[in-house]
Design an enzyme around this catalytic site. Structure first.
Site, PDB file in Angstrom:
ATOM      1  CB  CYS A 140      -0.921  -0.111   1.088  1.00 36.45           C
ATOM      2  SG  CYS A 140      -2.189   1.253   0.958  1.00 36.45           S
ATOM      3  CG  ASP A 185      -7.174  -1.491  -4.823  1.00 33.65           C
ATOM      4  OD1 ASP A 185      -7.406  -0.323  -4.467  1.00 33.65           O
ATOM      5  OD2 ASP A 185      -5.907  -2.302  -4.487  1.00 33.65           O
ATOM      6  CG  HIS A 217      -6.161  -1.177  -0.968  1.00 32.60           C
ATOM      7  ND1 HIS A 217      -5.562  -0.897  -1.831  1.00 32.60           N
ATOM      8  CD2 HIS A 217      -5.721  -0.651   0.246  1.00 32.60           C
ATOM      9  CE1 HIS A 217      -4.327  -0.156  -1.366  1.00 32.60           C
ATOM     10  NE2 HIS A 217      -4.572  -0.059   0.036  1.00 32.60           N
TER      11      HIS A 217
END
Length: 249
Positions: A140, A185, A217
């Site tokens: 991320c 996502d 995500h």
């Protein structure tokens, strides 16, 4: 951008269970965690683990331990200078204010603040640990800094559900790169994946983008191990990373 900025989904997920085996310490003034492989199985290469916004915690430690179990000395650095976010913040939390100013208002988590932390970690691995072959994993938030620090000696990269990666940063990563992506996502949606493919193909280095269905995500770090789809995707994404480093690092 090759991926959008972080959003509220970046702090949601499940804490995993297990006994960590590495060591928590400081690299310079920054919090860090190092997982060391058994000397009999240690590989000729090390990994810098650049985490998501929750930074050094149970899940990231367990993952670093598992990279070490696969032969890679693995260092997690806290890119937030002691100001990570806890898991599962309440709805309405302003992540953009936190990124700009930090929790105290004077500890920003911008690239100007984070870059020196990553450089400190790379210097530690090279000078203190004698690392000659360096790979990096970015989850991320951390993915951006894998891309940004190719210039500082990252030779092979892996990203999972990347956020905040600019197109020029991705284009500047002139080395093998593997990406794990989630089907759902909003930060790294289909159009961003396809644009990333175009950039990586133009670069001419080995690349891989694997799409995992029925996950969101954050799945590779914070997926629910009690859900079959989450568990499968999380495990396969980890295998993807290890296999990539085994081949290219």
């Amino acid at each position: 951008m090759a991926s959008f900025p972080p959003s509220a989904c970046c702090v949601k997920g499940i804490k995993h269970e297990g006994e960590t085996t590495g060591t928590t310490f400081k690299v310079g003034k920054y919090d860090a965690y190092i997982a060391t492989p058994d000397p009999s199985s240690a590989k000729d290469g090390a990994l810098l683990y650049i985490p998501d916004v929750i930074s050094i915690w149970q899940n990231s430690k367990l993952m670093a331990d598992q990279f070490a179990a696969n032969g890679y000395l693995t260092l997690i650095i806290d890119p937030f200078n002691g100001d990570p976010l806890p898991l599962n913040r309440p709805d309405g939390f302003d992540i953009f204010s936190w990124l700009a100013k930090g929790s105290t208002g004077d500890n920003p988590h911008t690239k100007e603040a984070v870059d020196p932390i990553i450089e400190t970690a790379i210097k530690y691995l090279k000078e203190e640990k004698g690392v000659k072959k360096l790979g990096a994993v970015g989850y991320c938030f951390g993915a951006k800094y894998v891309a940004r620090h190719f210039k500082n000696g990252i030779q092979v990269g892996y990203m999972a559900h990347p956020s905040f990666v600019d197109e020029d940063e991705l284009e500047g990563f002139k080395a093998p790169l593997s990406i794990s992506a989630a089907e759902t996502d909003t930060i790294f949606p289909a159009d961003k994946r396809h644009r990333s493919e175009e950039i990586l193909a133009k670069n001419g280095f080995p690349y891989q983008i694997n799409l995992y269905s029925q996950v969101e995500h954050g799945f590779s770090v914070r997926g629910d191990p009690n859900k079959k789809t989450d568990r499968f995707a999380r495990e396969q994404a980890f295998i993807q990373a290890v296999t990539w480093f085994d081949n290219w690092l």
